[in-house]
Design a protein around this motif. Structure first.
Motif, PDB file in Angstrom:
ATOM      1  N   PHE A 168       0.766  -1.233   0.082  1.00 25.98           N
ATOM      2  CA  PHE A 168      -0.173  -0.117  -0.047  1.00 25.98           C
ATOM      3  C   PHE A 168       0.695   1.260  -0.027  1.00 25.98           C
ATOM      4  O   PHE A 168       0.226   2.439  -0.193  1.00 25.98           O
ATOM      5  CB  PHE A 168      -1.046   0.139   1.210  1.00 25.98           C
ATOM      6  CG  PHE A 168      -1.894  -1.070   1.098  1.00 25.98           C
ATOM      7  CD1 PHE A 168      -3.128  -0.769   0.162  1.00 25.98           C
ATOM      8  CD2 PHE A 168      -1.914  -2.253   2.004  1.00 25.98           C
ATOM      9  CE1 PHE A 168      -4.086  -2.068   0.160  1.00 25.98           C
ATOM     10  CE2 PHE A 168      -2.780  -3.321   1.826  1.00 25.98           C
ATOM     11  CZ  PHE A 168      -3.749  -3.097   0.995  1.00 25.98           C
ATOM     12  N   VAL A 169       1.970   1.198   0.491  1.00 27.58           N
ATOM     13  CA  VAL A 169       2.901   2.414   0.558  1.00 27.58           C
ATOM     14  C   VAL A 169       4.063   2.574  -0.793  1.00 27.58           C
ATOM     15  O   VAL A 169       4.029   3.362  -1.565  1.00 27.58           O
ATOM     16  CB  VAL A 169       3.467   2.547   1.988  1.00 27.58           C
ATOM     17  CG1 VAL A 169       4.386   3.837   1.794  1.00 27.58           C
ATOM     18  CG2 VAL A 169       2.704   2.529   3.034  1.00 27.58           C
ATOM     19  N   LEU A 170       4.583   1.259  -1.064  1.00 28.59           N
ATOM     20  CA  LEU A 170       5.579   1.050  -1.885  1.00 28.59           C
ATOM     21  C   LEU A 170       4.950   0.793  -3.171  1.00 28.59           C
ATOM     22  O   LEU A 170       5.680   0.603  -4.052  1.00 28.59           O
ATOM     23  CB  LEU A 170       6.700   0.257  -1.562  1.00 28.59           C
ATOM     24  CG  LEU A 170       7.486   0.784  -0.140  1.00 28.59           C
ATOM     25  CD1 LEU A 170       8.569  -0.667  -0.107  1.00 28.59           C
ATOM     26  CD2 LEU A 170       8.179   2.012  -0.528  1.00 28.59           C
ATOM     27  N   LYS A 171       3.719   0.389  -3.305  1.00 33.07           N
ATOM     28  CA  LYS A 171       2.897  -0.045  -4.352  1.00 33.07           C
ATOM     29  C   LYS A 171       3.602  -1.414  -5.086  1.00 33.07           C
ATOM     30  O   LYS A 171       3.588  -1.335  -6.378  1.00 33.07           O
ATOM     31  CB  LYS A 171       2.929   1.146  -5.640  1.00 33.07           C
ATOM     32  CG  LYS A 171       2.296   2.516  -4.664  1.00 33.07           C
ATOM     33  CD  LYS A 171       0.906   2.346  -4.448  1.00 33.07           C
ATOM     34  CE  LYS A 171       0.538   3.588  -3.714  1.00 33.07           C
ATOM     35  NZ  LYS A 171      -1.077   3.296  -3.208  1.00 33.07           N
ATOM     36  N   LEU A 172       3.672  -2.256  -4.400  1.00 32.79           N
ATOM     37  CA  LEU A 172       4.539  -3.551  -5.017  1.00 32.79           C
ATOM     38  C   LEU A 172       3.360  -4.288  -5.439  1.00 32.79           C
ATOM     39  O   LEU A 172       2.167  -4.519  -4.551  1.00 32.79           O
ATOM     40  CB  LEU A 172       5.116  -4.220  -3.864  1.00 32.79           C
ATOM     41  CG  LEU A 172       5.772  -5.681  -4.074  1.00 32.79           C
ATOM     42  CD1 LEU A 172       6.841  -5.589  -5.276  1.00 32.79           C
ATOM     43  CD2 LEU A 172       6.023  -6.504  -3.058  1.00 32.79           C
ATOM     44  N   SER A 173       3.199  -4.667  -6.538  1.00 36.16           N
ATOM     45  CA  SER A 173       1.988  -5.037  -7.242  1.00 36.16           C
ATOM     46  C   SER A 173       1.843  -6.485  -6.935  1.00 36.16           C
ATOM     47  O   SER A 173       2.839  -7.353  -6.388  1.00 36.16           O
ATOM     48  CB  SER A 173       2.236  -5.271  -8.710  1.00 36.16           C
ATOM     49  OG  SER A 173       3.417  -5.967  -9.080  1.00 36.16           O
ATOM     50  N   SER A 174       0.610  -6.861  -6.424  1.00 34.03           N
ATOM     51  CA  SER A 174       0.213  -8.187  -6.053  1.00 34.03           C
ATOM     52  C   SER A 174      -1.361  -8.693  -6.805  1.00 34.03           C
ATOM     53  O   SER A 174      -1.957  -7.890  -6.791  1.00 34.03           O
ATOM     54  CB  SER A 174       0.034  -8.260  -4.778  1.00 34.03           C
ATOM     55  OG  SER A 174      -0.555  -9.372  -4.335  1.00 34.03           O
ATOM     56  N   VAL A 175      -1.084  -9.716  -7.509  1.00 34.35           N
ATOM     57  CA  VAL A 175      -2.147 -10.202  -8.169  1.00 34.35           C
ATOM     58  C   VAL A 175      -3.366 -11.018  -7.515  1.00 34.35           C
ATOM     59  O   VAL A 175      -4.603 -11.125  -7.720  1.00 34.35           O
ATOM     60  CB  VAL A 175      -1.814 -10.973  -9.770  1.00 34.35           C
ATOM     61  CG1 VAL A 175      -2.902 -11.363 -10.442  1.00 34.35           C
ATOM     62  CG2 VAL A 175      -0.632 -10.077 -10.257  1.00 34.35           C
ATOM     63  N   GLY A 176      -2.756 -11.986  -6.550  1.00 30.80           N
ATOM     64  CA  GLY A 176      -3.661 -12.718  -5.927  1.00 30.80           C
ATOM     65  C   GLY A 176      -4.065 -12.010  -4.625  1.00 30.80           C
ATOM     66  O   GLY A 176      -3.734 -10.609  -4.224  1.00 30.80           O
ATOM     67  N   ASN A 177      -4.621 -12.872  -3.572  1.00 32.20           N
ATOM     68  CA  ASN A 177      -5.227 -12.340  -2.504  1.00 32.20           C
ATOM     69  C   ASN A 177      -4.052 -12.185  -1.414  1.00 32.20           C
ATOM     70  O   ASN A 177      -3.121 -12.935  -1.225  1.00 32.20           O
ATOM     71  CB  ASN A 177      -5.959 -13.524  -1.968  1.00 32.20           C
ATOM     72  CG  ASN A 177      -6.870 -13.130  -0.554  1.00 32.20           C
ATOM     73  OD1 ASN A 177      -6.569 -12.285   0.213  1.00 32.20           O
ATOM     74  ND2 ASN A 177      -8.133 -13.336  -0.763  1.00 32.20           N
ATOM     75  N   ILE A 178      -4.088 -11.057  -0.688  1.00 33.85           N
ATOM     76  CA  ILE A 178      -3.123 -10.546   0.164  1.00 33.85           C
ATOM     77  C   ILE A 178      -2.897 -11.593   1.439  1.00 33.85           C
ATOM     78  O   ILE A 178      -1.994 -11.585   2.085  1.00 33.85           O
ATOM     79  CB  ILE A 178      -3.119  -8.999   0.579  1.00 33.85           C
ATOM     80  CG1 ILE A 178      -3.131  -8.012  -0.598  1.00 33.85           C
ATOM     81  CG2 ILE A 178      -2.132  -8.854   1.798  1.00 33.85           C
ATOM     82  CD1 ILE A 178      -3.287  -6.780  -0.262  1.00 33.85           C
ATOM     83  N   GLY A 179      -4.184 -12.124   1.718  1.00 32.53           N
ATOM     84  CA  GLY A 179      -4.345 -12.983   2.862  1.00 32.53           C
ATOM     85  C   GLY A 179      -3.317 -14.114   2.871  1.00 32.53           C
ATOM     86  O   GLY A 179      -2.855 -14.422   3.881  1.00 32.53           O
ATOM     87  N   TRP A 180      -3.224 -14.807   1.640  1.00 29.50           N
ATOM     88  CA  TRP A 180      -2.284 -16.000   1.509  1.00 29.50           C
ATOM     89  C   TRP A 180      -0.994 -15.288   1.517  1.00 29.50           C
ATOM     90  O   TRP A 180      -0.016 -15.925   2.131  1.00 29.50           O
ATOM     91  CB  TRP A 180      -2.469 -16.575   0.136  1.00 29.50           C
ATOM     92  CG  TRP A 180      -3.724 -17.077  -0.062  1.00 29.50           C
ATOM     93  CD1 TRP A 180      -4.886 -16.970  -1.086  1.00 29.50           C
ATOM     94  CD2 TRP A 180      -4.323 -18.097   0.683  1.00 29.50           C
ATOM     95  NE1 TRP A 180      -5.845 -17.809  -0.850  1.00 29.50           N
ATOM     96  CE2 TRP A 180      -5.705 -18.479   0.212  1.00 29.50           C
ATOM     97  CE3 TRP A 180      -4.124 -18.804   2.035  1.00 29.50           C
ATOM     98  CZ2 TRP A 180      -6.441 -19.216   0.876  1.00 29.50           C
ATOM     99  CZ3 TRP A 180      -4.758 -19.799   2.344  1.00 29.50           C
ATOM    100  CH2 TRP A 180      -5.921 -19.892   1.793  1.00 29.50           C
ATOM    101  N   VAL A 181      -0.611 -13.968   1.298  1.00 37.71           N
ATOM    102  CA  VAL A 181       0.762 -13.518   1.301  1.00 37.71           C
ATOM    103  C   VAL A 181       1.025 -13.432   2.981  1.00 37.71           C
ATOM    104  O   VAL A 181       2.256 -13.914   3.215  1.00 37.71           O
ATOM    105  CB  VAL A 181       0.966 -12.149   0.558  1.00 37.71           C
ATOM    106  CG1 VAL A 181       2.419 -11.962   0.923  1.00 37.71           C
ATOM    107  CG2 VAL A 181       0.639 -12.368  -0.796  1.00 37.71           C
TER     108      VAL A 181
END
Length: 342
Positions: A217-230
């Motif tokens: 959310f701050v560095l804007k690292l892209s994530s295609v999937g669900n953050i919950g699994w990360v």
């Protein structure tokens, strides 16, 4: 001054860990870097529809250091779908009179870059001015290095920092006599390990959540999937790091010695975390990644953030972290025997 220098030299020579860190660790790491970053005998696999491509171009490709696979018309037209199911193919070449040549790859990677170089060499032998369009199933050509490898650093920082804190803290507990006094009570050795793991695990969980949220959310690292699994992967990786730090602390008698073990325990894991494609590593050294916990965490995080994977795709990596933590728990429980005074 001379006497002081002699005393320092004698103390250092008597400390085997210091000697290994000064003389052995650099040679070990440089050797590892040589094997990982040296010339690879990997041959890229390229898929083409021979009937739809000019004959001279097909011949030029076959003369390059490439393994050419013939595709059907449907496979060539659905290149991205084909690459999802056949990841052993590094690139697919399509050719049309209007758009020219297009090279489709699974993702921006060293393997894909090697295939592109060989393809461009074949093109240059026929038409040096020819332009090639690049296309990817996942990722883009202009994405930043942080977007490409950010998942590795998520796993690496989480594991490394928790490892250092837990390892040093447990050594401090032992050197201060706290652990020995605790083991003189009726408490079981397994409960001691679980207590330390739970205590440090709380901070590890908070750190994991903070790192993930800040990166996305701050560095804007892209994530295609669900953050919950990360987040789940980061938590399991952090818990594994606590157990790993506890295991290493058994072999250290001071906080300095925990630091001295980093070149042998953490740095090798960095090279097998995903920074280098495992099948590019010669002599099948890529298989060493399966005994390194950071690999499982980085692979799961990459699957979610880059490929949009869900639980069905990453459960094997999560299971690997759980099994690693369990084995370390058993090891640490047995190791406490030597500290229990009966």
């Amino acid at each position: 001054m001379i006497h002081l220098a002699k005393r320092v030299i004698r103390q250092t020579l008597n400390d085997k860990r210091s000697v290994m860190m000064i003389f052995v660790a650099p040679l070990l790491i440089l050797t590892l870097v040589y094997f990982l970053l040296g010339d690879s005998d990997y041959v890229s696999t390229v898929g083409i529809e021979k009937d739809a491509m000019p004959g001279p171009l097909v011949s030029a490709l076959e003369e390059q250091d490439l393994h050419v696979v013939e595709l059907t018309s449907d496979d060539a037209q659905q290149a991205k779908e084909y690459l999802k199911d056949h990841q052993q193919v590094d690139a697919i070449i399509s050719f049309s009179q209007n758009s020219g040549m297009t090279i489709t790859m699974y993702e921006p990677s060293t393997k894909g870059s090697k295939a592109v170089r060989e393809i461009q060499a074949a093109m240059a032998s026929l038409n040096p001015a020819a332009k090639v369009n690049l296309s990817y199933v996942y990722g883009t050509q202009d994405q930043s290095m942080f977007d490409s490898l950010g998942y590795v650093f998520l796993a690496l920082f989480s594991f490394f920092l928790v490892f250092i804190i837990s390892g040093m803290a447990l050594v401090r507990e032992r050197s201060g006599g706290t652990l020995e006094r605790l083991l003189m009570t009726p408490i079981k050795r397994g409960e001691v390990i679980l207590g330390y793991t739970a205590g440090f695990g709380v901070f590890a969980v908070i750190q994991a959540i903070l790192i993930v949220l800040y990166s996305i959310f701050v560095l804007k690292l892209s994530s295609v999937g669900n953050i919950g699994w990360v987040l789940l992967t980061m938590v399991l990786l952090a818990v594994t790091a606590v157990s790993f730090g506890a295991a290493i602390s058994v072999f250290a008698s001071s906080e300095l010695q925990v630091v001295q073990m980093i070149p042998f325990t953490i740095i090798p894991q960095v090279f097998f975390s995903g920074l280098i494609p495992l099948d590019l590593i010669p002599y099948h050294l890529g298989n060493l990644s399966y005994i390194m916990p950071i690999y499982y965490g980085a692979a799961a995080i990459k699957g979610v953030m880059v490929y949009g994977d869900g639980f069905l795709q990453i459960w094997g990596y999560l299971l690997g972290l759980i099994l690693y933590s369990f084995l370390l728990y058993l090891l640490n429980t047995q190791a406490l025997k030597k500290f229990r005074k009966l």
